[in-house]
Design a protein around this motif. Structure first.
Motif, PDB file in Angstrom:
ATOM      1  N   ALA A 105     -16.540  99.780 -58.026  1.00  0.00           N
ATOM      2  CA  ALA A 105     -17.095  98.493 -58.443  1.00  0.00           C
ATOM      3  C   ALA A 105     -17.836  98.637 -59.766  1.00  0.00           C
ATOM      4  O   ALA A 105     -17.691  97.807 -60.678  1.00  0.00           O
ATOM      5  N   ILE A 106     -18.620  99.696 -59.900  1.00  0.00           N
ATOM      6  CA  ILE A 106     -19.338  99.952 -61.150  1.00  0.00           C
ATOM      7  C   ILE A 106     -18.343 100.234 -62.273  1.00  0.00           C
ATOM      8  O   ILE A 106     -18.472  99.718 -63.386  1.00  0.00           O
ATOM      9  N   GLN A 107     -17.334 101.030 -61.970  1.00  0.00           N
ATOM     10  CA  GLN A 107     -16.324 101.353 -62.979  1.00  0.00           C
ATOM     11  C   GLN A 107     -15.608 100.096 -63.460  1.00  0.00           C
ATOM     12  O   GLN A 107     -15.387  99.892 -64.651  1.00  0.00           O
ATOM     13  N   GLY A 108     -15.242  99.210 -62.518  1.00  0.00           N
ATOM     14  CA  GLY A 108     -14.555  97.972 -62.882  1.00  0.00           C
ATOM     15  C   GLY A 108     -15.421  97.062 -63.738  1.00  0.00           C
ATOM     16  O   GLY A 108     -14.947  96.470 -64.718  1.00  0.00           O
ATOM     17  N   ALA A 109     -16.704  96.962 -63.380  1.00  0.00           N
ATOM     18  CA  ALA A 109     -17.623  96.136 -64.160  1.00  0.00           C
ATOM     19  C   ALA A 109     -17.805  96.704 -65.569  1.00  0.00           C
ATOM     20  O   ALA A 109     -17.825  95.955 -66.559  1.00  0.00           O
ATOM     21  N   MET A 110     -17.930  98.021 -65.673  1.00  0.00           N
ATOM     22  CA  MET A 110     -18.068  98.659 -66.988  1.00  0.00           C
ATOM     23  C   MET A 110     -16.834  98.405 -67.847  1.00  0.00           C
ATOM     24  O   MET A 110     -16.929  98.168 -69.054  1.00  0.00           O
ATOM     25  N   TYR A 111     -15.671  98.429 -67.216  1.00  0.00           N
ATOM     26  CA  TYR A 111     -14.413  98.194 -67.929  1.00  0.00           C
ATOM     27  C   TYR A 111     -14.414  96.792 -68.536  1.00  0.00           C
ATOM     28  O   TYR A 111     -14.048  96.607 -69.693  1.00  0.00           O
ATOM     29  N   ALA A 112     -14.829  95.807 -67.731  1.00  0.00           N
ATOM     30  CA  ALA A 112     -14.842  94.422 -68.201  1.00  0.00           C
ATOM     31  C   ALA A 112     -15.874  94.215 -69.311  1.00  0.00           C
ATOM     32  O   ALA A 112     -15.627  93.484 -70.269  1.00  0.00           O
ATOM     33  N   VAL A 113     -17.025  94.871 -69.180  1.00  0.00           N
ATOM     34  CA  VAL A 113     -18.062  94.751 -70.212  1.00  0.00           C
ATOM     35  C   VAL A 113     -17.567  95.337 -71.528  1.00  0.00           C
ATOM     36  O   VAL A 113     -17.812  94.776 -72.606  1.00  0.00           O
ATOM     37  N   LYS A 114     -16.859  96.458 -71.462  1.00  0.00           N
ATOM     38  CA  LYS A 114     -16.317  97.068 -72.686  1.00  0.00           C
ATOM     39  C   LYS A 114     -15.330  96.145 -73.387  1.00  0.00           C
ATOM     40  O   LYS A 114     -15.144  96.225 -74.600  1.00  0.00           O
ATOM     41  N   MET A 115     -14.710  95.252 -72.611  1.00  0.00           N
ATOM     42  CA  MET A 115     -13.771  94.293 -73.193  1.00  0.00           C
ATOM     43  C   MET A 115     -14.462  93.000 -73.627  1.00  0.00           C
ATOM     44  O   MET A 115     -13.810  92.037 -74.034  1.00  0.00           O
ATOM     45  N   ASN A 116     -15.819  92.978 -73.513  1.00  0.00           N
ATOM     46  CA  ASN A 116     -16.618  91.809 -73.910  1.00  0.00           C
ATOM     47  C   ASN A 116     -16.215  90.540 -73.152  1.00  0.00           C
ATOM     48  O   ASN A 116     -16.164  89.446 -73.718  1.00  0.00           O
ATOM     49  N   VAL A 143     -19.996  91.868 -50.997  1.00  0.00           N
ATOM     50  CA  VAL A 143     -21.248  91.451 -51.645  1.00  0.00           C
ATOM     51  C   VAL A 143     -21.825  92.570 -52.492  1.00  0.00           C
ATOM     52  O   VAL A 143     -22.379  92.337 -53.571  1.00  0.00           O
ATOM     53  N   TRP A 144     -21.672  93.794 -52.016  1.00  0.00           N
ATOM     54  CA  TRP A 144     -22.257  94.914 -52.764  1.00  0.00           C
ATOM     55  C   TRP A 144     -21.497  95.154 -54.073  1.00  0.00           C
ATOM     56  O   TRP A 144     -22.091  95.596 -55.062  1.00  0.00           O
ATOM     57  N   ALA A 145     -20.199  94.840 -54.088  1.00  0.00           N
ATOM     58  CA  ALA A 145     -19.451  94.920 -55.342  1.00  0.00           C
ATOM     59  C   ALA A 145     -19.927  93.834 -56.308  1.00  0.00           C
ATOM     60  O   ALA A 145     -20.023  94.058 -57.514  1.00  0.00           O
ATOM     61  N   ILE A 146     -20.244  92.655 -55.763  1.00  0.00           N
ATOM     62  CA  ILE A 146     -20.789  91.573 -56.594  1.00  0.00           C
ATOM     63  C   ILE A 146     -22.121  91.993 -57.200  1.00  0.00           C
ATOM     64  O   ILE A 146     -22.403  91.706 -58.371  1.00  0.00           O
ATOM     65  N   VAL A 147     -22.942  92.688 -56.412  1.00  0.00           N
ATOM     66  CA  VAL A 147     -24.229  93.184 -56.917  1.00  0.00           C
ATOM     67  C   VAL A 147     -24.004  94.108 -58.116  1.00  0.00           C
ATOM     68  O   VAL A 147     -24.716  94.020 -59.125  1.00  0.00           O
ATOM     69  N   CYS A 148     -23.007  94.974 -58.015  1.00  0.00           N
ATOM     70  CA  CYS A 148     -22.688  95.861 -59.143  1.00  0.00           C
ATOM     71  C   CYS A 148     -22.306  95.049 -60.373  1.00  0.00           C
ATOM     72  O   CYS A 148     -22.764  95.323 -61.491  1.00  0.00           O
ATOM     73  N   GLY A 149     -21.442  94.055 -60.175  1.00  0.00           N
ATOM     74  CA  GLY A 149     -21.012  93.221 -61.298  1.00  0.00           C
ATOM     75  C   GLY A 149     -22.164  92.485 -61.946  1.00  0.00           C
ATOM     76  O   GLY A 149     -22.254  92.427 -63.183  1.00  0.00           O
ATOM     77  N   LEU A 150     -23.056  91.951 -61.135  1.00  0.00           N
ATOM     78  CA  LEU A 150     -24.216  91.234 -61.679  1.00  0.00           C
ATOM     79  C   LEU A 150     -25.134  92.170 -62.458  1.00  0.00           C
ATOM     80  O   LEU A 150     -25.585  91.843 -63.562  1.00  0.00           O
TER      81      LEU A 150
END
Length: 208
Positions: free
Chosen positions: A102-113, A152-159
């Protein structure tokens, strides 16, 4: 380094998870490897499709495929030795995989702005997509849809990552430990999201 470590943790945890569930469902050796690989990389593939990254990008992760194959092979060869360990710690390994991916996926999306909503979706799909595919292929109800608090915990990572609350490597590792702990607590104490009983269970089911 944070990205690689989290990817490695998630890959090992989910590959082993898929392989063990395949063997519980009496899959042959090919089925064991397929379910292990799908569990480890399925979430990332779905994420890439939805945020516009070519699925072929997954094939660039040669080292992680080797790690996944090695993990599955170890499970296949030493299942009897690992089974008791898995029965006791399987949910914990799954929690590690959920948090790491979940953290890895969120980081990936952030890197893509991408937008905050896209970051959250990327976190949820990367963290739980592989597990959903695993459960469906194994003929089980997807864990994220009916068990203890999971998605929900994956959502927490994304937030946390989308709102820049976790940016540095140390903050990301703290987030990883925190989300893993929350997932462990949720299945240990059977925390669940609210739901309504079906009409059938209430005795008020009507055929149309």
């Amino acid at each position: 380094m944070t990205w690689e470590v989290l990817s490695m943790i998630g890959t090992v945890a989910f590959a082993m998870s898929g392989a063990i569930i395949a063997m519980e469902e009496d899959f042959d050796i090919l089925g064991v490897y397929i379910l292990g690989i799908v569990t480890a990389f399925g979430g990332g593939a779905i994420r890439n499709l939805l945020i516009g990254v070519p699925v072929s990008a997954l094939w660039e992760q040669g080292v992680f495929f080797q790690i996944a194959l090695l993990s599955i092979t170890i499970v296949f060869l030493f299942l009897n030795n690992l089974l008791k360990l898995w029965q006791r710690w399987g949910n914990f390994f799954d929690a590690i995989g959920l948090s790491a991916f979940a953290i890895q996926g969120a980081m990936y999306a952030v890197k893509m702005n991408l937008s905050l909503s896209a970051v959250i979706v990327a976190a949820v799909l990367t963290g739980s997509g592989g597990g959903m595919i695993r459960d469906l292929l194994a003929g089980r109800k997807p864990l994220i849809l009916q068990a203890e608090i999971y998605g929900v915990w994956a959502i927490v990572c994304g937030l946390a990552i989308g709102l820049k609350l976790a940016v540095s490597s140390m903050e990301l590792y703290i987030l990883f430990v925190l989300v893993t702990l929350l997932r462990v607590l949720s299945y240990t104490y059977n925390w669940r999201l609210p739901k309504r009983l079906s009409f059938e269970k209430k005795g008020a089911f009507y055929k149309m």
